[in-house]
Design a protein around this motif. Structure first.
Motif, PDB file in Angstrom:
ATOM      1  N   ILE A 112       0.843  -1.184   0.000  1.00 39.49           N
ATOM      2  CA  ILE A 112       0.000   0.000   0.000  1.00 39.49           C
ATOM      3  C   ILE A 112       0.884   1.241   0.000  1.00 39.49           C
ATOM      4  N   GLU A 113       0.350   2.316  -0.513  1.00 42.29           N
ATOM      5  CA  GLU A 113       1.077   3.583  -0.553  1.00 42.29           C
ATOM      6  C   GLU A 113       0.315   4.602   0.277  1.00 42.29           C
ATOM      7  N   ILE A 114       1.025   5.209   1.217  1.00 46.71           N
ATOM      8  CA  ILE A 114       0.444   6.216   2.089  1.00 46.71           C
ATOM      9  C   ILE A 114       1.092   7.543   1.739  1.00 46.71           C
ATOM     10  N   GLU A 115       0.259   8.554   1.533  1.00 47.78           N
ATOM     11  CA  GLU A 115       0.763   9.861   1.129  1.00 47.78           C
ATOM     12  C   GLU A 115       0.416  10.889   2.205  1.00 47.78           C
ATOM     13  N   TYR A 116       1.444  11.596   2.663  1.00 50.08           N
ATOM     14  CA  TYR A 116       1.272  12.628   3.675  1.00 50.08           C
ATOM     15  C   TYR A 116       1.536  13.990   3.047  1.00 50.08           C
ATOM     16  N   GLU A 117       0.763  14.979   3.443  1.00 54.09           N
ATOM     17  CA  GLU A 117       1.039  16.348   3.033  1.00 54.09           C
ATOM     18  C   GLU A 117       1.690  17.068   4.200  1.00 54.09           C
ATOM     19  N   VAL A 118       2.866  17.662   3.958  1.00 53.07           N
ATOM     20  CA  VAL A 118       3.592  18.395   4.990  1.00 53.07           C
ATOM     21  C   VAL A 118       3.942  19.776   4.444  1.00 53.07           C
ATOM     22  N   LYS A 119       4.146  20.711   5.362  1.00 52.17           N
ATOM     23  CA  LYS A 119       4.463  22.078   4.932  1.00 52.17           C
ATOM     24  C   LYS A 119       5.884  22.164   4.382  1.00 52.17           C
ATOM     25  N   ASP A 120       6.832  21.525   5.078  1.00 54.93           N
ATOM     26  CA  ASP A 120       8.230  21.592   4.658  1.00 54.93           C
ATOM     27  C   ASP A 120       8.817  20.182   4.690  1.00 54.93           C
ATOM     28  N   ALA A 121       8.867  19.538   3.546  1.00 52.69           N
ATOM     29  CA  ALA A 121       9.309  18.148   3.479  1.00 52.69           C
ATOM     30  C   ALA A 121      10.777  18.002   3.863  1.00 52.69           C
ATOM     31  N   GLU A 122      11.596  18.956   3.507  1.00 53.03           N
ATOM     32  CA  GLU A 122      13.020  18.866   3.814  1.00 53.03           C
ATOM     33  C   GLU A 122      13.258  18.912   5.325  1.00 53.03           C
ATOM     34  N   ALA A 123      12.559  19.787   6.024  1.00 57.34           N
ATOM     35  CA  ALA A 123      12.692  19.871   7.487  1.00 57.34           C
ATOM     36  C   ALA A 123      12.181  18.583   8.133  1.00 57.34           C
ATOM     37  N   PHE A 124      11.104  18.046   7.601  1.00 54.99           N
ATOM     38  CA  PHE A 124      10.568  16.792   8.115  1.00 54.99           C
ATOM     39  C   PHE A 124      11.577  15.658   7.954  1.00 54.99           C
ATOM     40  N   MET A 125      12.211  15.585   6.785  1.00 50.29           N
ATOM     41  CA  MET A 125      13.188  14.520   6.546  1.00 50.29           C
ATOM     42  C   MET A 125      14.425  14.683   7.426  1.00 50.29           C
ATOM     43  N   GLU A 126      14.851  15.910   7.672  1.00 47.37           N
ATOM     44  CA  GLU A 126      15.977  16.136   8.578  1.00 47.37           C
ATOM     45  C   GLU A 126      15.641  15.612   9.968  1.00 47.37           C
ATOM     46  N   GLN A 127      14.460  15.912  10.451  1.00 46.35           N
ATOM     47  CA  GLN A 127      14.034  15.447  11.769  1.00 46.35           C
ATOM     48  C   GLN A 127      13.952  13.924  11.785  1.00 46.35           C
ATOM     49  N   TYR A 128      13.430  13.340  10.708  1.00 48.14           N
ATOM     50  CA  TYR A 128      13.290  11.889  10.613  1.00 48.14           C
ATOM     51  C   TYR A 128      14.652  11.203  10.646  1.00 48.14           C
ATOM     52  N   VAL A 129      15.608  11.733   9.923  1.00 50.64           N
ATOM     53  CA  VAL A 129      16.947  11.137   9.867  1.00 50.64           C
ATOM     54  C   VAL A 129      17.633  11.298  11.227  1.00 50.64           C
ATOM     55  N   ARG A 130      17.466  12.432  11.866  1.00 51.69           N
ATOM     56  CA  ARG A 130      18.074  12.656  13.171  1.00 51.69           C
ATOM     57  C   ARG A 130      17.536  11.700  14.212  1.00 51.69           C
ATOM     58  N   THR A 131      16.248  11.413  14.213  1.00 52.93           N
ATOM     59  CA  THR A 131      15.673  10.520  15.204  1.00 52.93           C
ATOM     60  C   THR A 131      15.975   9.061  14.911  1.00 52.93           C
ATOM     61  N   LYS A 132      16.329   8.723  13.694  1.00 48.06           N
ATOM     62  CA  LYS A 132      16.668   7.340  13.345  1.00 48.06           C
ATOM     63  C   LYS A 132      18.025   6.916  13.878  1.00 48.06           C
TER      64      LYS A 132
END
Length: 59
Positions: free
Chosen positions: A38-58
């Motif tokens: 399945i494919e889940i699609e999220y809408e975010v205001k700033d995808a780059e900031a979200f990915m930075e946070q995601y990588v940092r928490t990983k």
């Protein structure tokens, strides 16, 4: 707004593995993987900031 897509397999990994080890079952395993993903699609205001946070928490 930016969009982030995530794919997740919801099927049975044991069945995929068993089909994959047989030569005849490989095409069936591929179709099973495609059908049960399945494919889940999220809408975010700033995808780059979200990915930075995601990588940092990983880490």
């Amino acid at each position: 707004m930016d969009k982030i897509r995530r794919r997740e397999f919801t099927g049975n990994w044991i069945l995929v593995w068993l089909l994959g080890i047989s030569m005849i079952g490989i095409p069936i395993a591929i179709v099973y993987l495609i059908e049960h993903t399945i494919e889940i699609e999220y809408e975010v205001k700033d995808a780059e900031a979200f990915m930075e946070q995601y990588v940092r928490t990983k880490k």
